[in-house]
Scaffold this active site. Structure first.
Site: not given
Ligand code: GLN
Length: 540
Positions: A15, A146, A190, A222, A380, A383, A404, A514, A516
């Site tokens: 919500l 819960d 509610t 109400k 990340c 790149m 990886e 990151h 963002e």
């Molecule tokens: N998988 C990649 C790493 O662990 C990139 C991780 C990510 O994008 N946050 O290095």
């Protein structure tokens, strides 16, 4: 003297309890108060770091490197107060601590029980280190009823008794559904939700009622009667076009005023919403639109990329344009023909990600952006894959890959086994636990002068948040730079790659961190602002 506002939810999940909490925090700030927001998550996982983004949405990473619930992202975006390890707790962590104490003998042979030991541990978390703030807002995850939430509800109930009533406020967020067949909104869910809450000893002070239709005064009456609150304490929370209008809408509907009144605060400081009005104004009056493709794996659940979509919106705010995000499933991109969807795009972004699935599709998309000179932003994983793309297709590194997802020799991207933070050494290997063993949180990077990234940041020294296990193998640097992929951001010791950019391309940047996570609606992250601008320029 810190006051505590407890935010619980009822009737249904999703919500927008996190946004309601964050918006209330922003409103209190706009009245000059200092705030802190905390999230109590009743699941057994120690942190969301190992949970699937499909199930749980994005993992938000704080400055100090804690992997937290995505609601902490909302808190930071709305209040600009950085969260820390102290601001998100789960049942898993609480039980860990209680069991640790029991093993140490701290309980002096007593029987260890939910009440008081688990509830005490929860209260300790809530009350810890708040001296410097006027309000600590604590959101309880899940909904009332819960089973796993019970110890948390019990802990806040106890605090309601232990603290003076002028220092606590209980806010309950519920749903008032519109039933089309009856042509009216229904208050019964509610009523039931509050009944459930009262049965465990919590009488809410304020009800925030989410509804797609207006709730009229007789329905409000109400709700007030059946839930034992005043009419003024029933706050309407209608659906809104953009989440950034919530502070204003909530203020207009009396939310913050009523919260303050419930704590007996008589002289309420005037509110200043100028900064929020500017944000909303920019979102509501875009000069044009721009189309950005996000090529990712978890596109089925938008919450998996919450901070990213918000940061793109912020990039739009900075340029007064509307950013249309087009989600492209990287697993569906098998060859160049599958890239048709990219033709109409003004910019392409490959976000963070893990694992082998969808990798080749992402690399094809990056190749397309590089060759067709479409603005490209790699974050990340985005790149790392850009580095692999250049290595494979330009520098002739056959089978270039990441350890990886490939055990081949040519690991352009490799597992990081050692790194330092705050003079502490961290080590890991293939066998290490999965939780908490990544390079996490804020690290410094040095940007090369005269690079595109340093001109965007207007600085050579930056701090950004990380969450990854693998790093670019720095031994490939000189070879890749010969082909135009410049390593323009490095860790202070020069060993870890933080940013790359492609020479001769209008805008092709990859960052290991990151960005963002640090973007805010009223201070959009410079990389997102610049990427959106480059994408607009690409339209001309
Ligand atoms: N998988 C990649 C790493 O662990 C990139 C991780 C990510 O994008 N946050 O290095």
């Amino acid at each position: 003297m810190t006051r505590y506002i407890f935010i619980t939810g009822g009737v249904a999940s999703s919500l927008g309890k996190g946004i309601a909490s964050a918006a209330l925090g922003a409103l209190l700030q706009a009245r000059g108060y200092s705030v802190k927001l905390r999230k109590l998550d009743p699941y057994l996982n120690v942190d969301p770091g190992t949970m699937s983004p499909y199930q749980h949405g994005e993992v938000f990473v704080t400055e100090d490197g804690t992997e937290t619930d995505l609601d902490l992202g909302h808190y930071e975006r709305f209040t600009d107060v950085n969260s820390s390890v102290e601001d998100n707790i789960t049942t898993g962590q609480i039980y860990n601590k209680v069991i640790e104490r029991e093993r140490r003998g701290d309980y002096l042979g007593g029987t260890v029980q939910i009440i008081p030991h688990v509830t005490d541990q929860i209260k300790e978390f809530i009350l810890n280190n708040n001296k410097d703030v006027d309000f600590c807002l604590c959101e309880i995850g899940g909904t009332v009823g819960d089973i796993e939430g019970l110890p948390f509800f019990e802990a806040i109930r106890q605090l309601g008794n232990e603290l003076p009533s002028s220092r606590t406020c209980f806010v309950h967020l519920t749903l008032v559904p519109y039933i089309a067949a009856a042509g009216e909104v229904k208050t019964k869910p509610t009523q039931h939700s509050v009944k459930e809450l009262r049965s465990i000893g919590i009488q809410p002070d304020i009800l925030v009622c989410r509804s797609e239709r207006e709730i009229n005064s007789s329905e409000i009456n109400k709700i007030a009667i059946f839930c034992n609150v005043s009419q003024n304490s029933v706050i309407q929370a209608p659906d809104v076009d953009t989440i950034y209008t919530t502070p204003k809408v909530y203020m207009q509907n009396g939310f913050d005023n009523q919260v303050l009144a419930s704590m007996n605060i008589k002289r309420v400081p005037k509110i200043n919403l100028r900064k929020w009005n500017k944000v909303v104004n920019s979102i509501n009056n875009p000069k044009s639109e721009v189309n950005i493709a996000v090529v990712g794996k978890y596109i089925g659940l938008k919450d998996a990329y919450k901070s990213l979509t918000e940061a793109l919106t912020h990039g739009g705010i900075a340029n007064k344009v509307k950013v249309n995000i087009h989600w492209l499933d990287s697993e569906a991109i098998k060859n160049k023909n599958d890239l048709r969807g990219l033709k109409k795009m003004n910019g392409i972004l490959v976000p963070g990600g893990f694992g082998k699935r969808g990798v080749e599709g992402k690399i094809l998309a990056i190749n397309y952006a590089r060759i067709n000179k479409i603005p490209y932003f790699g974050i990340c994983f985005g790149m790392q894959l850009a580095v692999i793309e250049t290595a494979r297709n330009q520098a002739g590194v056959k089978g270039a890959s990441s350890s990886e997802f490939s055990k081949r020799k040519n690991s352009v991207i490799g597992l990081m086994t050692e790194w330092e933070k705050d003079q502490k050494k961290f080590t890991r290997d293939d066998e290490s636990d999965y939780g908490g063993t990544m390079r996490l949180g804020s690290y410094p990077a040095i940007l090369k002068s005269n690079s595109l990234v340093s001109s965007i940041y207007k600085s050579k020294n930056i701090q950004e948040r990380h969450r990854h296990r693998y790093e670019v193998n720095i031994n490939y640097k000189s070879n890749l730079e010969k082909f135009g992929l410049k390593f323009t951001g490095l860790s202070p010791d020069g060993l870890l790659t933080e940013a790359v950019e492609l020479e001769g391309h209008p805008w092709f940047i990859g960052v290991q961190f990151h960005p963002e996570l640090k973007s805010r609606p009223f201070s959009p992250h410079p990389l997102f602002a610049s990427f959106v601008k480059a994408s607009i320029d690409n339209k001309k």
